[in-house]
Enzyme design. Structure first.
Site, PDB file in Angstrom:
ATOM      1  N   SER A 162      95.235 -49.470  87.469  1.00 27.20           N
ATOM      2  CA  SER A 162      94.983 -50.568  88.148  1.00 27.20           C
ATOM      3  C   SER A 162      94.712 -51.839  87.036  1.00 27.20           C
ATOM      4  O   SER A 162      95.469 -52.141  86.375  1.00 27.20           O
ATOM      5  CB  SER A 162      94.010 -50.618  89.173  1.00 27.20           C
ATOM      6  OG  SER A 162      93.931 -51.836  89.944  1.00 27.20           O
ATOM      7  N   ASP A 211      98.817 -54.230  93.651  1.00 21.27           N
ATOM      8  CA  ASP A 211      98.206 -54.152  95.016  1.00 21.27           C
ATOM      9  C   ASP A 211      97.560 -55.465  95.324  1.00 21.27           C
ATOM     10  O   ASP A 211      97.367 -55.712  96.447  1.00 21.27           O
ATOM     11  CB  ASP A 211      97.424 -52.852  95.282  1.00 21.27           C
ATOM     12  CG  ASP A 211      96.459 -52.626  94.327  1.00 21.27           C
ATOM     13  OD1 ASP A 211      96.509 -53.327  93.390  1.00 21.27           O
ATOM     14  OD2 ASP A 211      95.577 -51.532  94.399  1.00 21.27           O
TER      15      ASP A 211
HETATM   16 MG    MG Z   1      95.286 -52.406  91.553  1.00 21.38          MG
END
Ligand code: MG
Length: 456
Positions: A98, A244
């Site tokens: 991430s 995301d």
């Molecule tokens: Mg992420």
């Protein structure tokens, strides 16, 4: 952080030291053992150079347990989640760390719905990994490896199916997109193109060599702000490496703060449809104001994306997310999705005819202060209990101890909780002004310091 972190949602480590091919293969074997031979799993990765190594090692582990592996290639986290559900897979794996810097990589395990594993399954997986007793199959029963390259098109189709493509496209928005050379590089400009946007794309090479620190926070987004000003764009979008999370820059090149992504998406959605929304305990109360004005309810879940997703299912929420720039639209897939966030904000601007700064100005603003500090394990409970005592006689006080302690006062809140992944404690507070928020943080910190001093 040279220690392998195995938390509820993710395994994370430094490639070559704590996260090796052996660790990745063992986690593949553990997940394969947990699911059982004959099952099927999707696997995806972000753009990090270590991705192919980690992906291959996990795949080898899964295949060796008789689990079939569908390789989705380099795709976004929401795209991988969507495909896991769409293909009817028995689980999914995403190789990503991430927003963590390039030396790290991580492994995220998904349920068939595309949402991260439940806490119970995550604990089970960890136990199988630690025990190291894997259900390996013989050479005639190995899993079958295949590829599927349709993630981007299915993802775009799903988003275009829930927004007014023609209405957005008629505005011909000029946008600047910073994809941090991450997983959003390919699919995002395709979506924005479908939405009729003129896109200036920076950090647009899917190399995984991050052009700046990858966390989408103000100090890392100066290039985006400057580019918005230079191009006189209507809006700037920043993604994190697995796409995301979404953070916005207004038409003046001003970073507006990560909390506004979910707030604006909520304002847009509730202007069209009524229903409950879910978020975690440390997301700004802007969402409460927006929901109250629309006559809708906010459900507060413990921190962690999977908890918010679960609360959404349990309460039939029409939208959810986190204050870190994570918008969850369950009609696409119940994970945070930067692409959904972009489409919603653009439609909000198109329908209202207002600029982003004007839409931001419509939302009552608060000052939020967050702090973290080292804290020995096991003191959190005592800190929460003493904090509760200290605040018990405040007028209108409400407590929520689903995750640490959240204290709600009439026009402010504070939250204290221990991290799940590091030996630290976090305090957050939000109030109409910075002075009040700071005072709240200081008050809780004083209690925590006293508890920690006693233990030492
Ligand atoms: Mg992420």
């Amino acid at each position: 952080m040279d220690q392998l972190i195995v938390s509820v949602s993710v395994v994370r480590g430094t490639v070559g030291t704590s996260l090796t091919s052996r660790v990745a293969c063992d986690f593949g074997c553990a997940f394969g053992t947990m699911l059982g031979a004959g099952k099927t799993v999707t696997i995806a990765r972000d753009t990090r150079p270590s991705g192919p190594m980690v992906r291959s090692a996990i795949s080898a582990g899964l295949l060796s347990c008789g689990v079939n592996v569908i390789d989705l290639g380099v795709v976004t986290t929401p795209g991988a989640a969507l495909m896991t559900a769409k293909l009817g897979a028995d689980g999914g794996v995403i190789v990503t760390a991430s927003h963590n810097p390039q030396p790290y990589n991580g492994i995220k395990f998904l349920q068939p719905s595309g949402t991260a594993l439940t806490a119970t399954d995550a604990i089970r997986l960890k136990q199988i990994y630690e025990k190291g007793e894997f259900a390996l199959v013989d050479g005639s029963s190995l899993g079958v490896a295949s590829e599927n390259k349709k993630t981007h098109s299915h993802h775009i189709e799903a988003i275009c199916g829930i927004v007014d493509v023609i209405g957005i496209a008629s505005k011909r928005f000029k946008v600047v997109l910073d994809s941090i050379n991450g997983a959003g590089c390919v699919v995002t400009p395709e979506l924005l193109g479908m939405l009729g946007c003129e896109v200036a794309h920076i950090n647009a090479e899917a190399t995984g060599v991050f052009a700046h620190q990858p966390e989408p926070i103000e100090q890392n987004l100066t290039q985006l702000c400057e580019t918005v000003r230079k191009h006189k764009a209507a809006i700037g979008f920043a993604q994190d490496p697995d796409a995301d999370r979404l953070v916005l820059v207004d038409e003046n090149g001003r970073f507006i703060g990560e909390e506004y992504t979910l707030a604006l998406a909520t304002a847009f959605v509730l202007s069209r449809r009524k229903g409950k929304v879910a978020t975690n305990l440390v997301t700004s109360r802007m969402i409460d104001d927006i929901a109250a004005e629309a006559g809708c309810e906010v459900v507060r879940a413990p921190t962690g994306e999977a908890n918010v997703a679960q609360a959404m299912v349990e309460n039939g929420c029409i939208l959810g997310g986190e204050g870190n720039g994570g918008v969850i639209e369950p009609r696409v897939v119940a994970v945070r999705n930067s692409l959904v966030g972009m489409a919603y904000i653009l439609q909000y601007m198109a329908e209202t005819g207002k600029s982003l700064s004007e839409l931001v100005a419509e939302i009552p603003s608060y000052a939020m202060i967050k702090t973290k500090f080292p804290c020995p394990a096991g003191v959190a409970e005592e800190v929460c209990s003493r904090t509760k005592q200290a605040f018990a006689d405040r007028p209108g006080v409400k407590f929520n101890d689903a995750d640490g302690l959240r204290i709600d006062l009439d026009d402010a809140w504070a939250c204290v909780r221990a991290s799940n992944t590091e030996p630290i404690m976090r305090i957050a507070a939000e109030a109409p002004d910075e002075q009040t928020a700071n005072a709240l943080v200081a008050e809780v910190r004083k209690i925590a310091d006293a508890v920690i001093a006693q233990i030492k």
